[in-house]
Write a protein that holds these residues in place. Structure first.
Motif, PDB file in Angstrom:
ATOM      1  N   ILE A  66       0.843  -1.204   0.000  1.00 32.76           N
ATOM      2  CA  ILE A  66       0.000   0.000   0.000  1.00 32.76           C
ATOM      3  C   ILE A  66       0.879   1.256   0.000  1.00 32.76           C
ATOM      4  CG2 ILE A  66      -1.673   1.304   1.381  1.00 32.76           C
ATOM      5  CD1 ILE A  66      -2.909  -1.378   2.167  1.00 32.76           C
ATOM      6  N   GLY A 224      -4.451  -2.206  -3.528  1.00 32.00           N
ATOM      7  CA  GLY A 224      -4.430  -1.944  -2.097  1.00 32.00           C
ATOM      8  C   GLY A 224      -4.330  -0.460  -1.814  1.00 32.00           C
ATOM      9  N   THR A 227      -7.639   1.627  -2.946  1.00 29.47           N
ATOM     10  CA  THR A 227      -8.797   1.419  -2.082  1.00 29.47           C
ATOM     11  C   THR A 227      -8.564   2.070  -0.717  1.00 29.47           C
ATOM     12  OG1 THR A 227      -7.874  -0.759  -1.622  1.00 29.47           O
ATOM     13  CG2 THR A 227      -9.635  -0.654  -3.210  1.00 29.47           C
ATOM     14  N   PHE A 228      -7.351   1.930  -0.186  1.00 32.69           N
ATOM     15  CA  PHE A 228      -7.018   2.584   1.087  1.00 32.69           C
ATOM     16  C   PHE A 228      -7.167   4.102   0.951  1.00 32.69           C
ATOM     17  CE2 PHE A 228      -3.933   4.545   3.995  1.00 32.69           C
ATOM     18  CZ  PHE A 228      -4.333   3.999   5.197  1.00 32.69           C
ATOM     19  N   LEU A 337      -9.700  -4.521  -0.357  1.00 32.35           N
ATOM     20  CA  LEU A 337      -8.615  -4.528   0.638  1.00 32.35           C
ATOM     21  C   LEU A 337      -8.510  -5.915   1.272  1.00 32.35           C
ATOM     22  CD1 LEU A 337      -8.764  -1.182   2.649  1.00 32.35           C
ATOM     23  CD2 LEU A 337      -6.876  -2.033   1.283  1.00 32.35           C
ATOM     24  N   HIS A 340      -7.153  -8.459  -1.360  1.00 34.78           N
ATOM     25  CA  HIS A 340      -5.722  -8.248  -1.594  1.00 34.78           C
ATOM     26  C   HIS A 340      -4.908  -9.048  -0.566  1.00 34.78           C
ATOM     27  CE1 HIS A 340      -1.894  -6.559  -2.482  1.00 34.78           C
ATOM     28  NE2 HIS A 340      -1.866  -5.695  -1.505  1.00 34.78           N
TER      29      HIS A 340
END
Lengths: 403, 183
Positions: A66, A224, A227-228, A337, A340
Motif C-alpha cells: 500500500i 491496495g 482502495t485505502f 482490501l 488483496h
C-alpha cells in the motif's frame, strides 16, 4: 460550471482540527500495533516459528504494498503533470512517507529469515540452489534489502519534503524539480519493487520461476493503495466533518474509482498471464507451484481470487454510479482490501504449509503491522497542511470535472 | 425537382461559454426537447445545463462486449472439441486457459465496433450536409462563437415565442435556418 473565482486556500483552511480522528490515531494505532506484533511473536512462539514467520511476512508485504502504491501514484502525478489530483495528493504523499517505518518493520523478517529462506540459506548440496548462490546468499540479500528500503524511504521523503516546503515558499522550482526527478525515480522504483518481491516472496520457493512476479506484486499493491486512499478520502470528507470543506468532490473520488477499476483489470491481466504461460509451457518445475496450490484447501483461495479479485469487482466497479457513490465505493474498496490480503496469503502461506489453516497469528500480524502503519500515517498527516497549498496546479484541481 | 424550402429551426448565437450555458438552462426549463448546443470546445457542465440524460451508449458497449467474448469462447470450443478434434502438444481438445486471449480480443473488438457504430447511429451520422451549414454566421462555431439550435419540429416550437425566448436568454443574434434541398 467553471469560472468561479475562488480565493486560494490558506494553511488555516486545510489544517486538521485538533479534535480530528487523525490526531488520536498515532497513539491508538501505535498501541494496537505494538500489542499486535508482540502478541504475534508470543503466540507464534518466537521469530523462528514457522507460523509467525510466514504470517508476519504476509502482513509486512501487505502494508508495504500500500505504501509503495502511494509512492508510485505520487511519482506518476508529477511525471504526467496531473492537475486533477493536487487536492488529494498530500494524502498519497503521506501514505508513501510511512516507508521509512518499514525499515524497522523489516527487522522481524530478518530475525526469522532462517525459517523463511532456509531453502537457499542452507542449500545442502542442492545443485540448482548452489548455482544461484551468487545471488541468493545472506550478505547480498541483506544488502539488497537495505538498498530497497532506503531508496523507497529517500524517494518518499524527497517528494513529500519538496511538496511541504512549497507550502511555505510557493516556489515553482519545487514542482519543476519533482517533475524532472519523477522519471528516473519511477525507473528506480520499478527495479527495486521487482527485485524486492523476488527476494522476499519468490525466493521462499527458490526452485520456481516466474518472470511476472514483480509486476504481480505491484499490481495487487496498487489496488491496495487506491482502495485505502479512497477510504481515507471518504472518511476525511464525511458529512459534518469535511476536512477539505467541500473542495474534494465526487469528481476526485470518481477518478480514484477509475484508477481502482483499472488496476483490478491490470491485476487480472498479470495474474492470468502468469498462470497461462505456466499452463502452456507445462514444465514440471513451474507447474508445481500451482499444483501445490490446488490441494489442501488452497484451491478455494484460488477460486476466491478469480471471482473475488476480478469477476465481481470488475462488474461492480464498471458502473460510473458505483465509482461516484460513497457507500457503494466504500463497500467495493473494503472488499478489495480484504481480497488483496487473500492474494498475498495465497502466494506466501502455502510455502510453509500443505493445508490451508488460518491462525490467530495471521490476524495479530495484520493488526500489528497495520497499527504501526496507520499510526505513522496519521502522525504525519497532522504535521502539515492536508493539501499542497501553493502547488501551481491547485486551481485546476479545484475546478476539476469529469465529462 | 423543386421543393418549397422548409424551416429547419432557429439558430441563436452567444459570445461567451457562460452566455450559452445560462441560455441552455433557460431553454431546458422552457421544456424544449428537439434542440442542441454547439460550441468550439467542450464547456464543463453543459450536459447538465441542457438537462441531457446519460447516453445509452455504455449499454451497447457492454452487450456487444459480452456477445463478442461469449461467441469467441463458443467458437473455440466448437472448433477444438467438436469439428476439428486434433490433439496438439498433449493439450486437451478444449480448455478455457488458452481460449482467454481470443475471448478477450473478440470481446474488445465487438465492444469497440459496437461503441463506434452505436455512436454514429446516435449522432445520426454519416450525413453529408446539415441545414445549419447554410448559415454564414455558423462558420464561427469552430472558432469563437457558441450556438443553440432549436428545431422547428419541436412540439414547443413557435416562430415568435421561441425567438423571443432566445433573445431574452442573451443571444447576440437569432436567425431562421431553412432546410433547403441543395440538390
Amino acid at each position: 460550471m467553471g469560472g468561479h473565482h475562488r480565493q486560494l486556500p490558506t494553511a488555516a483552511d486545510f489544517t486538521l482540527k485538533s479534535d480530528s480522528l487523525l490526531h488520536k490515531l498515532p497513539v491508538i494505532g501505535g498501541i494496537i500495533g505494538l500489542a499486535g506484533i508482540g502478541g504475534a511473536v508470543a503466540m507464534g512462539g518466537g521469530f523462528h516459528d514457522k507460523q509467525f514467520a510466514y504470517s508476519y511476512l504476509t502482513a509486512f508485504m501487505y502494508w508495504l504494498s500500500i505504501a509503495l502504491g502511494a509512492l508510485f501514484f505520487v511519482m506518476i502525478q508529477f511525471a504526467t503533470r496531473a492537475g486533477w489530483s493536487v487536492l488529494v495528493r498530500r494524502v498519497a504523499e503521506t501514505v508513501a512517507a510511512t516507508l521509512p517505518v518499514f525499515v524497522l518493520l523489516f527487522i522481524p523478517v530478518i530475525l526469522s529469515m532462517h525459517t523463511l529462506y532456509h531453502h537457499w540459506l542452507e542449500p545442502n548440496g542442492d545443485p540448482l540452489i548452489l548455482k544461484k548462490s551468487g545471488y541468493l546468499n545472506e550478505p547480498f540479500f541483506l544488502g539488497r534489502a537495505a538498498f530497497y528500503l532506503l531508496s523507497w524511504s529517500a524517494l518518499a521523503w524527497y517528494f513529500r519534503s519538496h511538496s511541504t516546503r512549497q507550502d511555505q515558499t510557493g516556489d515553482l522550482e519545487h514542482t519543476r524539480l519533482m517533475q524532472a526527478r519523477s522519471y528516473p525515480a519511477i525507473a528506480i522504483f520499478a527495479l527495486t519493487i521487482t527485485f524486492a518481491a523476488i527476494d522476499w516472496m519468490k525466493s521462499l520457493d527458490p526452485h520456481w520461476y516466474s518472470t511476472m512476479w514483480g509486476i504481480y506484486y505491484f499490481a495487487g499493491g496498487m489496488i491496495g493503495f487506491f482502495t485505502f486512499f479512497g477510504l481515507v478520502i471518504l472518511a476525511m470528507t464525511r458529512k459534518g466533518a469535511d476536512a477539505f470543506h467541500g473542495a474534494v468532490t465526487t469528481e476526485h473520488r470518481h477518478d480514484i474509482g477509475k484508477y481502482t477499476f483499472g488496476f483490478v483489470v491490470f491485476w487480472a491481466y498479470i495474474a492470468f498471464s502468469q498462470y497461462f504461460l505456466i499452463w502452456y509451457g507445462s514444465i514440471p518445475e513451474e507447474t508445481i507451484w500451482f499444483q501445490h496450490r490446488q490441494h489442501g484447501g488452497w484451491e478455494n483461495l484460488g477460486y476466491a481470487l478469480i471471482f473475488g479479485h476480478f469477476v465481481l469487482p470488475f462488474f461492480f466497479l464498471l458502473s460510473r454510479h458505483v465509482k461516484r457513490n460513497r457507500v457503494a465505493y466504500a463497500l467495493g474498496a473494503l472488499w478489495l482490501l480484504g481480497i488483496h490480503y487473500v492474494d498475498l496469503y495465497f502466494n506466501i502461506m502455502p510455502v510453509g504449509s500443505a493445508h490451508f489453516a488460518p491462525h490467530a497469528v495471521d490476524a495479530l500480524s495484520m493488526v500489528g503491522v497495520g497499527g504501526i502503519f496507520v499510526a505513522t500515517f496519521a502522525a504525519l498527516m497532522t504535521r502539515s497542511a492536508i493539501v499542497p497549498l501553493r502547488d501551481p496546479r491547485l486551481p485546476e484541481s479545484f475546478r476539476f470535472e469529469n465529462f | 425537382m423543386s421543393q418549397p424550402s422548409k424551416v429547419y429551426g432557429l439558430l441563436a448565437e452567444f459570445e461567451t461559454p457562460a452566455g450559452v450555458y445560462h441560455a441552455c438552462e433557460t431553454v431546458r426549463d422552457a421544456g424544449y426537447t428537439r434542440w442542441d448546443s454547439l460550441t468550439p470546445f467542450p464547456v464543463h457542465g453543459l450536459d447538465k445545463a441542457m438537462g441531457l440524460k446519460r447516453s445509452p451508449l455504455p449499454w451497447v458497449t457492454l452487450v456487444m462486449g459480452l456477445t463478442g467474448a461469449s461467441s469467441a469462447m463458443a467458437l473455440q470450443w466448437w472448433v477444438g472439441a467438436i469439428e476439428y478434434k486434433m490433439v496438439i502438444s498433449g493439450k486437451p481438445l478444449f480448455a478455457w486457459q488458452p481460449s482467454i486471449p481470443i475471448t478477450f480480443e473478440l470481446g474488445v473488438i465487438f465492444a469497440v465496433f459496437g461503441t463506434l457504430f452505436g455512436l454514429l447511429h446516435l449522432c445520426r451520422l454519416p450525413r453529408f450536409h446539415h441545414p445549419l451549414f447554410s448559415s454564414a454566421r455558423f462558420d464561427r462555431v469552430t472558432d469563437d462563437r457558441f450556438f443553440i439550435a432549436i428545431e422547428s419540429d419541436d412540439p414547443k416550437y413557435d416562430p415568435i415565442a421561441t425567438r423571443s425566448l432566445l433573445e431574452s436568454a442573451g443571444a447576440s443574434a437569432v436567425e431562421l435556418v431553412e432546410d433547403r434541398d441543395e440538390g
